[in-house]
Design a protein around this motif. Structure first.
Motif, PDB file in Angstrom:
ATOM      1  N   PHE A 103      62.016  42.784  47.075  1.00  0.00           N
ATOM      2  CA  PHE A 103      62.963  42.721  46.133  1.00  0.00           C
ATOM      3  C   PHE A 103      62.524  42.835  44.476  1.00  0.00           C
ATOM      4  O   PHE A 103      63.246  43.425  43.910  1.00  0.00           O
ATOM      5  CB  PHE A 103      63.711  41.560  46.134  1.00  0.00           C
TER       6      PHE A 103
ATOM      7  N   LEU B 242      61.515  46.479  43.618  1.00  0.00           N
ATOM      8  CA  LEU B 242      62.468  47.344  43.433  1.00  0.00           C
ATOM      9  C   LEU B 242      63.680  46.968  42.661  1.00  0.00           C
ATOM     10  O   LEU B 242      64.424  47.990  42.138  1.00  0.00           O
ATOM     11  CB  LEU B 242      63.212  47.238  45.033  1.00  0.00           C
ATOM     12  N   THR B 243      63.842  45.767  42.196  1.00  0.00           N
ATOM     13  CA  THR B 243      64.998  45.270  41.606  1.00  0.00           C
ATOM     14  C   THR B 243      64.728  44.615  40.342  1.00  0.00           C
ATOM     15  O   THR B 243      65.647  44.139  39.526  1.00  0.00           O
ATOM     16  CB  THR B 243      66.028  44.706  42.261  1.00  0.00           C
TER      17      THR B 243
ATOM     18  N   ARG C  92      64.461  41.457  40.515  1.00  0.00           N
ATOM     19  CA  ARG C  92      64.957  40.001  40.695  1.00  0.00           C
ATOM     20  C   ARG C  92      64.530  39.664  42.361  1.00  0.00           C
ATOM     21  O   ARG C  92      64.104  40.214  42.991  1.00  0.00           O
ATOM     22  CB  ARG C  92      66.476  40.240  40.919  1.00  0.00           C
TER      23      ARG C  92
ATOM     24  N   THR D 119      65.928  50.021  48.256  1.00  0.00           N
ATOM     25  CA  THR D 119      66.502  49.713  46.905  1.00  0.00           C
ATOM     26  C   THR D 119      68.139  49.652  47.135  1.00  0.00           C
ATOM     27  O   THR D 119      68.628  48.402  46.875  1.00  0.00           O
ATOM     28  CB  THR D 119      66.504  50.518  45.784  1.00  0.00           C
ATOM     29  N   THR D 120      68.724  50.268  48.161  1.00  0.00           N
ATOM     30  CA  THR D 120      70.182  50.102  48.601  1.00  0.00           C
ATOM     31  C   THR D 120      70.342  48.694  49.028  1.00  0.00           C
ATOM     32  O   THR D 120      71.166  47.863  48.644  1.00  0.00           O
ATOM     33  CB  THR D 120      70.633  51.035  49.246  1.00  0.00           C
TER      34      THR D 120
ATOM     35  N   GLU E 281      69.100  45.623  46.257  1.00  0.00           N
ATOM     36  CA  GLU E 281      69.927  45.377  45.119  1.00  0.00           C
ATOM     37  C   GLU E 281      71.301  44.872  45.402  1.00  0.00           C
ATOM     38  O   GLU E 281      71.722  43.937  44.786  1.00  0.00           O
ATOM     39  CB  GLU E 281      70.317  46.818  44.216  1.00  0.00           C
ATOM     40  N   ASN E 282      71.486  45.070  46.607  1.00  0.00           N
ATOM     41  CA  ASN E 282      73.031  44.456  47.234  1.00  0.00           C
ATOM     42  C   ASN E 282      72.312  42.811  47.754  1.00  0.00           C
ATOM     43  O   ASN E 282      73.247  41.994  47.416  1.00  0.00           O
ATOM     44  CB  ASN E 282      73.520  45.210  48.344  1.00  0.00           C
TER      45      ASN E 282
ATOM     46  N   PHE F  19      74.572  42.752  43.357  1.00  0.00           N
ATOM     47  CA  PHE F  19      74.771  43.680  42.805  1.00  0.00           C
ATOM     48  C   PHE F  19      76.128  43.463  41.677  1.00  0.00           C
ATOM     49  O   PHE F  19      77.154  42.882  42.313  1.00  0.00           O
ATOM     50  CB  PHE F  19      75.215  44.858  43.795  1.00  0.00           C
TER      51      PHE F  19
END
Ligand code: APR
Ligand code: PHB
Length: 383
Positions: free
Chosen positions: A87, A90-91, A93, A371-372, A375-376, A380
């Motif tokens: 995570f 990719l984000t 976070r 990433t989908t 990020e969810n 998101f």
């Protein structure tokens, strides 16, 4: 008489009364269970960054910051393979693993320290007069019937609450042909991260509450009862599905079966009644969104009520449902998708099984797909 009558002392109701207090708005929380009961009830455990920020920035995050477990990713296991979804990379976070009942304890302690009114063992039986200026919550406490007059009512009374009854709203619903058997066990977590395992025998999840306590879940049939699941069977099944060599058995502190459901009530408000959290929407637990949605709703509601008490402007109150529902539907879609991706379909379509495996392989090979999910999962921001 109070300004805001709040039904339910879950994360939604308690956080709302805390946020309102910080703005000088009085509330009374009616909770049908005892303090001991709500502080012990084992529930969800994953906080998104937005939730941890809300707790910390409003002075109720001290123990969470100290004892919560910061995670930067999860593990996916399927077909004998393991892959990590990072995570953080990719984000940017991560998430915090901290039990819902710990959030409850922290909020109750703070509310009582601030002189807050939480009436335990007080069961709301109905809400009246929501189209006027002084709605009332009818309730029963110690065998006596009474009613609380307020200026607004917040229905934070969970999935079986009374506030939703009588609200003119549309329900969008989905049920699933399986449930989750959740176990709280006295055994050190076998992995430092959550493990989401897709297996032909069904989904399994490895989570935790502390360095000594594990939280484990198994997909079971929707009509299974605990009688079908003696302790030895639970551990055998967890071993097979999680395929985790470090998993050790330990004393089972709590075990229960929870149905999987998706539900959205639209709109989440009518007149002077506002629903928040599970009272308005339910997600299957696979996406770990329930507690986060509850906290996000009441943040929006507290802002709207604050604006009303400051300037008597109803604009934010009128927008409450629309603002919440954008986030709610994102979480609903993600939770239903994670659920479909990771659960074995008891009707047993081998084609679907192959599609799931293919999608899981796609997620672990493609940063776009990963990433989908990431990020969810971390939350998101729709707005
Ligand atoms: N009168 C008073 N209290 C009530 C009534 C009633 N008629 N009906 C229910 N309650 C109380 C419940 O006992 C519970 O303490 O309302 C509270 C609702 O709390 P939650 O179910 O925790 O709901 P919410 O605050 O929206 O938080 C959602 O809880 O179930 C999890 O996965 C879910 O993590 C999510 C979170
Ligand atoms: C939990 O720790 O209780 C938990 C974690 C992840 C989920 C659901 C529940 O998806």
């Amino acid at each position: 008489m109070t300004q805001v009558g709040i039904i339910g002392a879950g994360p939604a109701g308690l956080m709302l009364s805390h946020l309102l207090h910080r703005q000088g708005i009085a509330s009374v929380v009616l909770e049908r269970r005892s303090r001991d009961y709500v502080e012990r009830r084992v529930r969800a455990g994953v906080l998104e960054q937005g939730s941890t920020d809300l707790l910390a920035s409003t002075g109720v995050g001290e123990r969470m910051t100290r004892e919560g477990l910061a995670h930067d990713g999860i593990k996916l296991r399927f077909a004998g393979e393991e892959h990590r979804i990072d995570f953080r990379r990719l984000t940017g976070r991560g998430i915090t693993v901290y039990g819902q009942q710990e959030v409850i304890k922290d909020l109750i302690k703070q509310r009582l320290a601030d002189g807050g009114e939480i009436w335990f063992d007080a069961e709301a039986t109905g809400v009246e007069g929501i189209d006027g200026d002084h709605p009332r919550v009818a309730y029963r406490r110690k065998g006596e019937e009474a009613s609380l007059t307020c200026e607004f009512v917040a229905g934070c009374d969970g999935s079986h609450g009374v506030a939703r009854v009588g609200l003119e709203a549309k329900s969008y619903e989905r049920s699933y042909p399986f449930s989750w058997l959740g176990v709280l066990a006295k055994t050190p977590p076998a992995s430092n991260e959550l493990i989401y395992a897709y297996h032909e025998r069904g989904f399994a999840l490895h989570s935790m509450r502390s360095p000594e306590i594990s939280r484990l879940y198994l997909q079971v049939d929707a009509d299974d009862t605990m009688d079908a699941w003696p302790t030895a069977r639970i551990w055998d099944e967890l071993r097979v599905r999680l395929a985790e060599p470090n998993l050790q058995t330990g004393q089972v502190i709590e075990a229960a079966i929870t149905p999987m459901r998706s539900l959205v009530t639209e709109p989440m408000q009518c007149g002077r009644l506002f629903l928040a959290g599970d009272a308005a929407h339910i997600v299957p637990a696979t996406g770990a969104k329930g507690m986060n949605l509850a906290l996000a709703d009441v943040k929006v509601l507290a802002e709207a009520l604050t604006a009303w008490y400051r300037s008597k402007s109803r604009d934010l109150l009128d927008d409450y449902s629309d603002r919440c529902l954008r986030r709610v539907w994102r979480a609903e879609q993600f939770s239903a998708w994670m659920t479909a991706l990771l659960h074995h379909d008891p009707a047993g379509d081998p084609f679907d099984h192959k599609l799931r495996l293919s999608y899981l392989r796609y997620i672990v090979k493609s940063d776009a797909a990963a990433t989908t999910l990431a990020e969810n999962y971390v939350g998101f921001e729709v707005a």
